[in-house]
Design an enzyme around this catalytic site. Structure first.
Site, PDB file in Angstrom:
ATOM      1  CD  GLU A  49      -2.196   2.049   0.978  1.00  0.00           C
ATOM      2  OE1 GLU A  49      -2.719   2.594  -0.146  1.00  0.00           O
ATOM      3  OE2 GLU A  49      -1.408   2.688   1.744  1.00  0.00           O
ATOM      4  CB  CYS A  80       2.038  -3.467  -7.502  1.00  0.00           C
ATOM      5  SG  CYS A  80       0.301  -3.533  -7.738  1.00  0.00           S
ATOM      6  NE  ARG A 132      -7.440  -1.474  -3.080  1.00  0.00           N
ATOM      7  CZ  ARG A 132      -8.377  -0.968  -3.334  1.00  0.00           C
ATOM      8  NH1 ARG A 132      -9.357  -1.239  -4.081  1.00  0.00           N
ATOM      9  NH2 ARG A 132      -8.267   0.478  -3.065  1.00  0.00           N
ATOM     10  CG  HIS A 167       1.755  -8.420  -7.216  1.00  0.00           C
ATOM     11  ND1 HIS A 167       2.215  -7.977  -6.108  1.00  0.00           N
ATOM     12  CD2 HIS A 167       0.645  -7.518  -7.490  1.00  0.00           C
ATOM     13  CE1 HIS A 167       1.731  -6.860  -5.362  1.00  0.00           C
ATOM     14  NE2 HIS A 167       0.684  -6.536  -6.345  1.00  0.00           N
ATOM     15  CD  GLU A 169       5.631  -9.772  -6.163  1.00  0.00           C
ATOM     16  OE1 GLU A 169       5.607  -9.489  -7.300  1.00  0.00           O
ATOM     17  OE2 GLU A 169       4.618  -9.113  -5.653  1.00  0.00           O
TER      18      GLU A 169
HETATM   19  N1  GLN Z   1      -3.508   0.016  -4.648  1.00  0.00           N
HETATM   20  C1  GLN Z   1      -2.181   0.018  -4.021  1.00  0.00           C
HETATM   21  C2  GLN Z   1      -1.773   1.578  -3.825  1.00  0.00           C
HETATM   22  O1  GLN Z   1      -2.199   2.200  -4.220  1.00  0.00           O
HETATM   23  C3  GLN Z   1      -1.190  -1.062  -4.606  1.00  0.00           C
HETATM   24  C4  GLN Z   1      -1.528  -2.192  -4.881  1.00  0.00           C
HETATM   25  C5  GLN Z   1      -0.593  -3.383  -4.765  1.00  0.00           C
HETATM   26  O2  GLN Z   1       0.593  -2.866  -4.532  1.00  0.00           O
HETATM   27  N2  GLN Z   1      -0.783  -4.266  -5.266  1.00  0.00           N
HETATM   28  O3  GLN Z   1      -0.648   1.597  -3.102  1.00  0.00           O
END
Ligand code: GLN
Length: 195
Positions: A49, A80, A132, A167, A169
């Site tokens: 996050e 991500c 996400r 991702h 990984e």
């Molecule tokens: N939605 C997350 C963010 O805004 C990122 C999601 C993820 O790393 N899988 O940080």
């Protein structure tokens, strides 16, 4: 053992990246403090996050050391939430970022129905796990697109900084880690060609 490669281990799926790096032949090093940045050939910024990661980076006094590490030309693999930290600009909602890769990235931008999904990259067989995930809205002229999904960039590179919206990984496919690790060797002078 191969190169020692750091994984920022403040939050998110750093453990899966450490396993993936080991499978790809590197020696993973968990990074939670500036000291750990010395003696590593490259660094992975994992998913998680991004707002929380930013906060933890501040709390651990890592913003400046990370910035110096990236700007010294040592390779980064930002996946991500990691890509959200690395991007030049972040939208939807906007958020501060380090600007290590010339891309505009929109957070959580796949909409509700596609919030999280698995797919295959265009024109090949690279598996994509998107949780996400951000979307890359635009890239600068020095950015190379290495993979796309539905025509949009999902894996990009500017010099030694790589960014993925998915991702790598979380699947058994180690091609992304392996390809990036080859460049890590190059960047620390182990191979002649530095990309
Ligand atoms: N939605 C997350 C963010 O805004 C990122 C999601 C993820 O790393 N899988 O940080």
């Amino acid at each position: 053992m191969g190169d020692r490669i750091g994984v920022l281990a403040l939050q998110g799926d750093f453990a899966a990246h450490a396993r993936a790096l080991a499978e790809a032949g590197a020696e993973p090093v968990l990074v939670r403090e500036a000291q750990a940045l010395t003696g590593i050939a490259g660094l992975v910024l994992p998913g998680g996050e991004s707002t929380t990661l930013l906060r933890l980076i501040e709390r651990h006094a890592l913003a400046e050391p990370l910035d110096a590490f990236a700007r010294s030309g040592r390779p980064l693999l930002a996946t991500c939430a990691g890509l959200i930290l690395a991007a030049r600009e972040v939208t939807e909602p906007s958020q501060p970022s380090f600007g290590w890769i010339d891309a505009t990235v929109a957070r959580n931008a796949w909409g509700r129905q596609l919030d999280s999904f698995e797919a295959i990259a265009d024109g090949g067989d690279l598996p994509l796990v998107c949780i996400r995930a951000p979307r890359i809205r635009s890239v600068g002229p020095r950015v190379e697109v290495l993979a796309r999904y539905a025509g949009e960039p999902v894996l990009i590179r500017e010099g030694t900084v790589w960014g993925a919206t998915f991702h790598p990984e979380l699947t058994a496919d180690r091609r992304v880690h392996r390809a990036w690790l080859e460049r890590c060797g190059a960047a620390v002078g182990l191979e002649p060609a530095c990309g």
